[in-house]
Design an enzyme around this catalytic site. Sequence first.
Site, PDB file in Angstrom:
ATOM      1  N   HIS A  34      -3.453  -1.140   4.640  1.00 58.75           N
ATOM      2  CA  HIS A  34      -4.648  -2.044   4.508  1.00 58.75           C
ATOM      3  C   HIS A  34      -5.775  -1.478   2.914  1.00 58.75           C
ATOM      4  O   HIS A  34      -5.872  -0.509   2.633  1.00 58.75           O
ATOM      5  CB  HIS A  34      -5.895  -0.922   5.964  1.00 58.75           C
ATOM      6  CG  HIS A  34      -7.278  -1.495   5.623  1.00 58.75           C
ATOM      7  ND1 HIS A  34      -6.961  -2.233   6.521  1.00 58.75           N
ATOM      8  CD2 HIS A  34      -8.400  -1.015   5.405  1.00 58.75           C
ATOM      9  CE1 HIS A  34      -9.015  -2.877   6.447  1.00 58.75           C
ATOM     10  NE2 HIS A  34      -9.499  -2.343   5.674  1.00 58.75           N
TER      11      HIS A  34
ATOM     12  N   GLY B 166       3.420 -12.162   1.614  1.00 58.05           N
ATOM     13  CA  GLY B 166       4.637 -11.278   1.554  1.00 58.05           C
ATOM     14  C   GLY B 166       4.506 -10.388   0.317  1.00 58.05           C
ATOM     15  O   GLY B 166       5.610  -9.921   0.457  1.00 58.05           O
ATOM     16  N   SER B 167       3.703 -10.023  -0.368  1.00 57.86           N
ATOM     17  CA  SER B 167       3.378  -9.588  -1.615  1.00 57.86           C
ATOM     18  C   SER B 167       4.111  -7.715  -1.380  1.00 57.86           C
ATOM     19  O   SER B 167       4.465  -7.425  -1.744  1.00 57.86           O
ATOM     20  CB  SER B 167       2.827  -9.411  -2.651  1.00 57.86           C
ATOM     21  OG  SER B 167       1.400  -9.187  -1.990  1.00 57.86           O
TER      22      SER B 167
HETATM   23  C1  GRF Z   1      -3.123  -9.157   1.793  1.00 55.38           C
HETATM   24  O1  GRF Z   1      -4.644  -9.584   2.199  1.00 55.38           O
HETATM   25  C2  GRF Z   1      -3.643  -7.220   1.607  1.00 55.38           C
HETATM   26  O2  GRF Z   1      -4.505  -6.539   0.871  1.00 55.38           O
HETATM   27  C3  GRF Z   1      -3.208  -7.165   2.752  1.00 55.38           C
HETATM   28  O3  GRF Z   1      -2.373  -8.224   3.261  1.00 55.38           O
HETATM   29  C4  GRF Z   1      -2.698  -9.414   2.707  1.00 55.38           C
HETATM   30  C5  GRF Z   1      -1.720 -10.459   2.835  1.00 55.38           C
HETATM   31  O4  GRF Z   1      -0.697  -9.440   2.166  1.00 55.38           O
HETATM   32  N1  GRF Z   1      -2.194  -6.243   3.294  1.00 55.38           N
HETATM   33  P1  GRF Z   1       0.668 -10.274   1.530  1.00 55.38           P
HETATM   34  O5  GRF Z   1       0.779 -10.530  -0.140  1.00 55.38           O
HETATM   35  O6  GRF Z   1       1.769 -10.876   2.864  1.00 55.38           O
HETATM   36  O7  GRF Z   1       1.940  -8.976   1.391  1.00 55.38           O
END
Ligand code: GRF
Length: 205
Positions: A112, A15-16
């Site tokens: 992406h 979820g970053s």
């Molecule tokens: C990561 O590989 C990111 O590059 C892609 O989704 C994956 C997890 O992202 N967009 P998040 O931290 O869960 O948003």
Amino acid sequence: MLKQVRIGVLVSGGGSNLQALIDAQQAGKLPDGQLALVLSDRPGIRALERAREAGIPALAFDRKAEGAQAVEQRMLEALEQQHIQVVVLAGFLMILSPIFIRKYAGRILNVHPSLLPAFGGKGFYGLKVHQAALERGVQVTGATVHLVNEIPDGGRILLQQPVRVRRGDTAETLQRRVMEQAEWKLLPRATQMLCRRIIKEEHHG
Ligand code: GRF
């Protein structure tokens, strides 16, 4: 302030990217959108905690237990119920059906972690994308935000941001830098741009 566009965010992992949207909203960088709902295709992931910490209603489904079709159906019901107008795929790993995509045509964003069309399409997600970029020996990679259509990673490209590959990069260090320098900047910006466009279209009829 004109009515804000209601945004649903679909997540599958840390979820970053959701956090980047939350931080942008709190910093006033998402004036035309409101993060109204978070939906996950698996329980117990960090993205759900981030939603709760931000006070955003969140629903966790379980693709392993219920299957993708049932999960998508329940997601559609929840999105409908909450009058969601824009769907943001933030690290979301389920392939959406043509039904879902048609319902929200032109209103689904995906981030992406490469400069599409490079290292995109079926099977390219998460660390695999960066492993492929390192194996190919590209000197520049980056991230793309695009509209979602029936072709995986195939929809219209909205924003891209390059990121230099460094000597000694591993897939992990490269992924981190692409997130920090590209994904987390582009997704909030593209989301705000789409919400602004929707408001202008609605306002001018
Ligand atoms: C990561 O590989 C990111 O590059 C892609 O989704 C994956 C997890 O992202 N967009 P998040 O931290 O869960 O948003």
